[in-house]
Motif scaffolding. Structure first.
Motif, PDB file in Angstrom:
ATOM      1  N   LEU A  40      52.606  67.211  56.954  1.00  0.00           N
ATOM      2  CA  LEU A  40      51.450  67.476  56.077  1.00  0.00           C
ATOM      3  C   LEU A  40      51.109  66.264  55.225  1.00  0.00           C
ATOM      4  O   LEU A  40      49.933  65.922  55.066  1.00  0.00           O
ATOM      5  CB  LEU A  40      51.720  68.696  55.188  1.00  0.00           C
ATOM      6  CG  LEU A  40      51.702  70.045  55.877  1.00  0.00           C
ATOM      7  CD1 LEU A  40      52.142  71.143  54.920  1.00  0.00           C
ATOM      8  CD2 LEU A  40      50.324  70.355  56.446  1.00  0.00           C
ATOM      9  N   ASN A  41      52.118  65.613  54.674  1.00  0.00           N
ATOM     10  CA  ASN A  41      51.864  64.412  53.876  1.00  0.00           C
ATOM     11  C   ASN A  41      51.205  63.311  54.696  1.00  0.00           C
ATOM     12  O   ASN A  41      50.271  62.659  54.236  1.00  0.00           O
ATOM     13  CB  ASN A  41      53.169  63.887  53.257  1.00  0.00           C
ATOM     14  CG  ASN A  41      53.427  64.455  51.895  1.00  0.00           C
ATOM     15  OD1 ASN A  41      52.559  64.441  51.036  1.00  0.00           O
ATOM     16  ND2 ASN A  41      54.628  64.946  51.695  1.00  0.00           N
ATOM     17  N   LEU A  42      51.696  63.099  55.899  1.00  0.00           N
ATOM     18  CA  LEU A  42      51.112  62.047  56.750  1.00  0.00           C
ATOM     19  C   LEU A  42      49.702  62.420  57.205  1.00  0.00           C
ATOM     20  O   LEU A  42      48.816  61.565  57.274  1.00  0.00           O
ATOM     21  CB  LEU A  42      52.012  61.779  57.954  1.00  0.00           C
ATOM     22  CG  LEU A  42      53.367  61.148  57.636  1.00  0.00           C
ATOM     23  CD1 LEU A  42      54.247  61.111  58.886  1.00  0.00           C
ATOM     24  CD2 LEU A  42      53.210  59.775  57.029  1.00  0.00           C
ATOM     25  N   THR A  43      49.498  63.682  57.530  1.00  0.00           N
ATOM     26  CA  THR A  43      48.201  64.141  58.015  1.00  0.00           C
ATOM     27  C   THR A  43      47.144  64.136  56.918  1.00  0.00           C
ATOM     28  O   THR A  43      45.996  63.748  57.158  1.00  0.00           O
ATOM     29  CB  THR A  43      48.321  65.570  58.593  1.00  0.00           C
ATOM     30  OG1 THR A  43      49.326  65.561  59.613  1.00  0.00           O
ATOM     31  CG2 THR A  43      47.019  66.045  59.174  1.00  0.00           C
ATOM     32  N   LEU A  44      47.527  64.562  55.734  1.00  0.00           N
ATOM     33  CA  LEU A  44      46.567  64.719  54.639  1.00  0.00           C
ATOM     34  C   LEU A  44      46.666  63.607  53.592  1.00  0.00           C
ATOM     35  O   LEU A  44      46.137  63.759  52.485  1.00  0.00           O
ATOM     36  CB  LEU A  44      46.787  66.082  53.959  1.00  0.00           C
ATOM     37  CG  LEU A  44      46.725  67.309  54.863  1.00  0.00           C
ATOM     38  CD1 LEU A  44      47.135  68.557  54.100  1.00  0.00           C
ATOM     39  CD2 LEU A  44      45.334  67.459  55.461  1.00  0.00           C
ATOM     40  N   ALA A  45      47.324  62.507  53.922  1.00  0.00           N
ATOM     41  CA  ALA A  45      47.603  61.452  52.939  1.00  0.00           C
ATOM     42  C   ALA A  45      46.351  60.946  52.231  1.00  0.00           C
ATOM     43  O   ALA A  45      46.350  60.804  50.997  1.00  0.00           O
ATOM     44  CB  ALA A  45      48.333  60.287  53.608  1.00  0.00           C
ATOM     45  N   ASP A  46      45.288  60.663  52.972  1.00  0.00           N
ATOM     46  CA  ASP A  46      44.075  60.122  52.347  1.00  0.00           C
ATOM     47  C   ASP A  46      43.484  61.108  51.348  1.00  0.00           C
ATOM     48  O   ASP A  46      43.113  60.738  50.234  1.00  0.00           O
ATOM     49  CB  ASP A  46      43.026  59.766  53.403  1.00  0.00           C
ATOM     50  CG  ASP A  46      43.463  58.606  54.281  1.00  0.00           C
ATOM     51  OD1 ASP A  46      44.333  57.823  53.831  1.00  0.00           O
ATOM     52  OD2 ASP A  46      42.954  58.497  55.407  1.00  0.00           O
ATOM     53  N   TRP A  47      43.415  62.369  51.733  1.00  0.00           N
ATOM     54  CA  TRP A  47      42.834  63.378  50.851  1.00  0.00           C
ATOM     55  C   TRP A  47      43.757  63.706  49.687  1.00  0.00           C
ATOM     56  O   TRP A  47      43.328  63.831  48.540  1.00  0.00           O
ATOM     57  CB  TRP A  47      42.518  64.640  51.654  1.00  0.00           C
ATOM     58  CG  TRP A  47      41.859  65.693  50.833  1.00  0.00           C
ATOM     59  CD1 TRP A  47      40.600  65.669  50.338  1.00  0.00           C
ATOM     60  CD2 TRP A  47      42.441  66.920  50.401  1.00  0.00           C
ATOM     61  NE1 TRP A  47      40.350  66.812  49.619  1.00  0.00           N
ATOM     62  CE2 TRP A  47      41.470  67.598  49.646  1.00  0.00           C
ATOM     63  CE3 TRP A  47      43.683  67.509  50.585  1.00  0.00           C
ATOM     64  CZ2 TRP A  47      41.708  68.831  49.073  1.00  0.00           C
ATOM     65  CZ3 TRP A  47      43.912  68.744  50.018  1.00  0.00           C
ATOM     66  CH2 TRP A  47      42.925  69.392  49.275  1.00  0.00           C
ATOM     67  N   LEU A  48      45.066  63.839  49.972  1.00  0.00           N
ATOM     68  CA  LEU A  48      46.019  64.174  48.910  1.00  0.00           C
ATOM     69  C   LEU A  48      46.140  63.067  47.875  1.00  0.00           C
ATOM     70  O   LEU A  48      46.379  63.328  46.699  1.00  0.00           O
ATOM     71  CB  LEU A  48      47.405  64.466  49.501  1.00  0.00           C
ATOM     72  CG  LEU A  48      47.558  65.751  50.291  1.00  0.00           C
ATOM     73  CD1 LEU A  48      48.928  65.808  50.963  1.00  0.00           C
ATOM     74  CD2 LEU A  48      47.358  66.961  49.401  1.00  0.00           C
ATOM     75  N   ARG A  56      48.304  68.143  43.928  1.00  0.00           N
ATOM     76  CA  ARG A  56      48.784  67.734  45.259  1.00  0.00           C
ATOM     77  C   ARG A  56      49.968  68.610  45.675  1.00  0.00           C
ATOM     78  O   ARG A  56      50.027  69.106  46.808  1.00  0.00           O
ATOM     79  CB  ARG A  56      49.196  66.264  45.217  1.00  0.00           C
ATOM     80  CG  ARG A  56      49.646  65.708  46.528  1.00  0.00           C
ATOM     81  CD  ARG A  56      50.027  64.237  46.447  1.00  0.00           C
ATOM     82  NE  ARG A  56      49.316  63.541  45.390  1.00  0.00           N
ATOM     83  CZ  ARG A  56      49.836  62.572  44.632  1.00  0.00           C
ATOM     84  NH1 ARG A  56      51.078  62.181  44.823  1.00  0.00           N
ATOM     85  NH2 ARG A  56      49.123  61.983  43.698  1.00  0.00           N
ATOM     86  N   THR A  57      50.905  68.827  44.762  1.00  0.00           N
ATOM     87  CA  THR A  57      52.069  69.670  45.047  1.00  0.00           C
ATOM     88  C   THR A  57      51.644  71.099  45.324  1.00  0.00           C
ATOM     89  O   THR A  57      52.151  71.750  46.248  1.00  0.00           O
ATOM     90  CB  THR A  57      53.056  69.627  43.858  1.00  0.00           C
ATOM     91  OG1 THR A  57      53.428  68.263  43.637  1.00  0.00           O
ATOM     92  CG2 THR A  57      54.294  70.446  44.143  1.00  0.00           C
ATOM     93  N   PHE A  58      50.705  71.611  44.536  1.00  0.00           N
ATOM     94  CA  PHE A  58      50.194  72.970  44.745  1.00  0.00           C
ATOM     95  C   PHE A  58      49.569  73.114  46.128  1.00  0.00           C
ATOM     96  O   PHE A  58      49.836  74.086  46.840  1.00  0.00           O
ATOM     97  CB  PHE A  58      49.177  73.317  43.654  1.00  0.00           C
ATOM     98  CG  PHE A  58      48.527  74.656  43.858  1.00  0.00           C
ATOM     99  CD1 PHE A  58      49.208  75.828  43.546  1.00  0.00           C
ATOM    100  CD2 PHE A  58      47.251  74.745  44.386  1.00  0.00           C
ATOM    101  CE1 PHE A  58      48.612  77.068  43.746  1.00  0.00           C
ATOM    102  CE2 PHE A  58      46.649  75.976  44.588  1.00  0.00           C
ATOM    103  CZ  PHE A  58      47.335  77.144  44.272  1.00  0.00           C
ATOM    104  N   VAL A  59      48.754  72.157  46.519  1.00  0.00           N
ATOM    105  CA  VAL A  59      48.097  72.204  47.834  1.00  0.00           C
ATOM    106  C   VAL A  59      49.139  72.152  48.945  1.00  0.00           C
ATOM    107  O   VAL A  59      49.094  72.945  49.899  1.00  0.00           O
ATOM    108  CB  VAL A  59      47.058  71.070  47.979  1.00  0.00           C
ATOM    109  CG1 VAL A  59      46.575  70.948  49.417  1.00  0.00           C
ATOM    110  CG2 VAL A  59      45.889  71.289  47.032  1.00  0.00           C
ATOM    111  N   LEU A  60      50.089  71.237  48.830  1.00  0.00           N
ATOM    112  CA  LEU A  60      51.130  71.125  49.854  1.00  0.00           C
ATOM    113  C   LEU A  60      51.951  72.414  49.961  1.00  0.00           C
ATOM    114  O   LEU A  60      52.217  72.897  51.066  1.00  0.00           O
ATOM    115  CB  LEU A  60      52.062  69.957  49.548  1.00  0.00           C
ATOM    116  CG  LEU A  60      51.556  68.587  49.944  1.00  0.00           C
ATOM    117  CD1 LEU A  60      52.497  67.500  49.429  1.00  0.00           C
ATOM    118  CD2 LEU A  60      51.407  68.472  51.450  1.00  0.00           C
ATOM    119  N   ALA A  61      52.346  72.973  48.818  1.00  0.00           N
ATOM    120  CA  ALA A  61      53.139  74.200  48.836  1.00  0.00           C
ATOM    121  C   ALA A  61      52.335  75.361  49.424  1.00  0.00           C
ATOM    122  O   ALA A  61      52.867  76.175  50.185  1.00  0.00           O
ATOM    123  CB  ALA A  61      53.618  74.540  47.432  1.00  0.00           C
ATOM    124  N   THR A  62      51.055  75.421  49.086  1.00  0.00           N
ATOM    125  CA  THR A  62      50.201  76.504  49.578  1.00  0.00           C
ATOM    126  C   THR A  62      50.048  76.450  51.096  1.00  0.00           C
ATOM    127  O   THR A  62      49.980  77.488  51.757  1.00  0.00           O
ATOM    128  CB  THR A  62      48.819  76.435  48.893  1.00  0.00           C
ATOM    129  OG1 THR A  62      49.014  76.541  47.479  1.00  0.00           O
ATOM    130  CG2 THR A  62      47.905  77.537  49.360  1.00  0.00           C
TER     131      THR A  62
END
Length: 90
Positions: A40-48, A56-62
């Motif tokens: 998820l971090n690698l895929t969404l890195a630009d947006w996150l 950012r943590t909330f989105v990743l956890a969700t």
């Protein structure tokens, strides 16, 4: 009349793995969470990268929690059961 307990049955093919120990569960959770968060971090890195750290943590956890709970953990439980049933057969 009671039904036989599959764990104590004389038929080894009916043997069922019990629940994981705390250590096994901790390892399974780590094996599920780390790769999921990494992808998820690698895929969404630009947006996150544009988000505040807490958001950012909330989105990743969700996103990660449902993937881990409904997708990865059931697979790891099945894998653990297969491994334990194979080792019980030998």
């Amino acid at each position: 009349m009671t039904t036989p307990n599959p764990r104590t049955s004389a038929d080894p093919s009916r043997r069922v793995a019990g629940p994981p120990s705390k250590h096994q569960l901790a390892l399974m959770i780590w094996l599920a969470v780390f790769p999921t968060l990494t992808v998820l971090n690698l895929t969404l890195a630009d947006w996150l990268g544009t988000l505040a750290p807490v958001l950012r943590t909330f989105v990743l956890a969700t996103i990660a929690v449902p993937i881990v709970i409904y997708g990865v953990m059931p697979q790891l439980h099945r894998l653990r059961t297969r491994i334990l049933s194979r080792s019980a057969d030998h």
